[in-house]
Enzyme design. Sequence first.
Site, PDB file in Angstrom:
ATOM      1  N   LEU A   6     -26.566 -34.470  92.920  1.00  0.00           N
ATOM      2  CA  LEU A   6     -25.292 -33.441  92.544  1.00  0.00           C
ATOM      3  C   LEU A   6     -24.591 -33.918  91.655  1.00  0.00           C
ATOM      4  O   LEU A   6     -24.772 -35.274  91.330  1.00  0.00           O
ATOM      5  CB  LEU A   6     -24.627 -33.088  93.609  1.00  0.00           C
ATOM      6  CG  LEU A   6     -23.880 -34.311  94.458  1.00  0.00           C
ATOM      7  CD1 LEU A   6     -22.127 -34.023  94.298  1.00  0.00           C
ATOM      8  CD2 LEU A   6     -24.233 -34.767  95.799  1.00  0.00           C
ATOM      9  N   ALA A   7     -24.011 -32.976  91.017  1.00  0.00           N
ATOM     10  CA  ALA A   7     -22.899 -33.429  89.718  1.00  0.00           C
ATOM     11  C   ALA A   7     -21.926 -32.707  89.938  1.00  0.00           C
ATOM     12  O   ALA A   7     -21.876 -31.423  89.992  1.00  0.00           O
ATOM     13  CB  ALA A   7     -23.839 -33.296  88.499  1.00  0.00           C
ATOM     14  N   ARG A  58     -37.169 -32.756  89.597  1.00  0.00           N
ATOM     15  CA  ARG A  58     -36.432 -32.236  90.517  1.00  0.00           C
ATOM     16  C   ARG A  58     -36.652 -30.552  90.528  1.00  0.00           C
ATOM     17  O   ARG A  58     -37.206 -30.265  89.487  1.00  0.00           O
ATOM     18  CB  ARG A  58     -34.861 -32.460  90.410  1.00  0.00           C
ATOM     19  CG  ARG A  58     -34.602 -32.053  89.212  1.00  0.00           C
ATOM     20  CD  ARG A  58     -32.793 -32.034  89.024  1.00  0.00           C
ATOM     21  NE  ARG A  58     -32.465 -31.603  87.474  1.00  0.00           N
ATOM     22  CZ  ARG A  58     -32.471 -30.606  86.832  1.00  0.00           C
ATOM     23  NH1 ARG A  58     -32.927 -29.408  87.589  1.00  0.00           N
ATOM     24  NH2 ARG A  58     -32.006 -30.420  85.516  1.00  0.00           N
ATOM     25  N   GLY A  59     -35.905 -30.020  91.501  1.00  0.00           N
ATOM     26  CA  GLY A  59     -36.120 -28.630  91.601  1.00  0.00           C
ATOM     27  C   GLY A  59     -34.814 -28.097  90.491  1.00  0.00           C
ATOM     28  O   GLY A  59     -34.138 -28.808  90.001  1.00  0.00           O
ATOM     29  N   CYS A 110     -28.723 -23.376  84.061  1.00  0.00           N
ATOM     30  CA  CYS A 110     -29.613 -23.293  85.352  1.00  0.00           C
ATOM     31  C   CYS A 110     -30.416 -22.039  84.980  1.00  0.00           C
ATOM     32  O   CYS A 110     -30.950 -21.458  85.956  1.00  0.00           O
ATOM     33  CB  CYS A 110     -28.638 -22.834  86.577  1.00  0.00           C
ATOM     34  SG  CYS A 110     -27.657 -24.474  87.075  1.00  0.00           S
ATOM     35  N   ALA A 124     -23.362 -28.868  90.265  1.00  0.00           N
ATOM     36  CA  ALA A 124     -24.714 -28.536  90.142  1.00  0.00           C
ATOM     37  C   ALA A 124     -25.481 -29.307  91.139  1.00  0.00           C
ATOM     38  O   ALA A 124     -25.198 -30.371  91.494  1.00  0.00           O
ATOM     39  CB  ALA A 124     -25.251 -28.390  88.759  1.00  0.00           C
ATOM     40  N   LEU A 125     -26.633 -28.879  91.622  1.00  0.00           N
ATOM     41  CA  LEU A 125     -27.400 -29.468  92.721  1.00  0.00           C
ATOM     42  C   LEU A 125     -28.730 -29.453  92.197  1.00  0.00           C
ATOM     43  O   LEU A 125     -29.421 -28.402  91.720  1.00  0.00           O
ATOM     44  CB  LEU A 125     -27.485 -28.759  94.083  1.00  0.00           C
ATOM     45  CG  LEU A 125     -26.316 -29.116  94.918  1.00  0.00           C
ATOM     46  CD1 LEU A 125     -24.962 -28.138  94.526  1.00  0.00           C
ATOM     47  CD2 LEU A 125     -26.345 -28.844  96.438  1.00  0.00           C
TER      48      LEU A 125
END
EC number: 2.3.1.181
Length: 214
Positions: free
Chosen positions: A160-161, A69-70, A177, A146-147
């Site tokens: 997402l979370a 993921r990014g 992050c 977060a995404l």
Amino acid sequence: MSFLVKHLGVADYESTYQAMRDFTQQRDSETPDEIWILEHPPVFTLGLAGDPGNLHSPSSQIPMVQVDRGGEITYHGPGQIVIYLLLDLRRLGIFVKELVSRIEQALIDTLADFDISAERLPGAPGIYVAQNVSTLVEYQGAKIAALGLKVSKGCSYHGLALNVSTDLAAFARIHPCGYEGLRTVDMQSLGIKDNIDIISQTLLGHLQKQLISS
């Protein structure tokens, strides 16, 4: 437009991650979109741009998994709603930046339903407690959601979370992050005592509303 919603309970991270990749690689233009709702056992995940050094205090009890993921490093664990969006973006008629915006809005709207004022911060992915909330001074600007997304063949996965009643001490082991000193918070710390299933259903409703508006 409809989505196949799967409630997976508490699911191992690595096997779920592989299942997402397999689903995306095997799907075709007729495959229905799916939304997976779950929790993970404790795990750190490191995105493509991630620096392993941002796990500054490793734990023998919490593995770290490199993923596609990014984004940077984050933590998943019990008490955190994780939603994976396995979507055909071409069929929805949206691009990744628009999808991110809609996910963010669904999170903001969900938190508002529980009287939490939240906002985006320029250049800092995720959702944060609004900085103009005078009654929550110690939590102003703290990250609550977060995404992280990956797109392959025009289809998204990961998602997402949202921190509901999460082990915030685990976040102290990382620079969330990639930002040293970034504070994190959960809904419980903000006084929300609602059942995680109720919050999950509220968030799912807002996500579906945002996606159906394509």
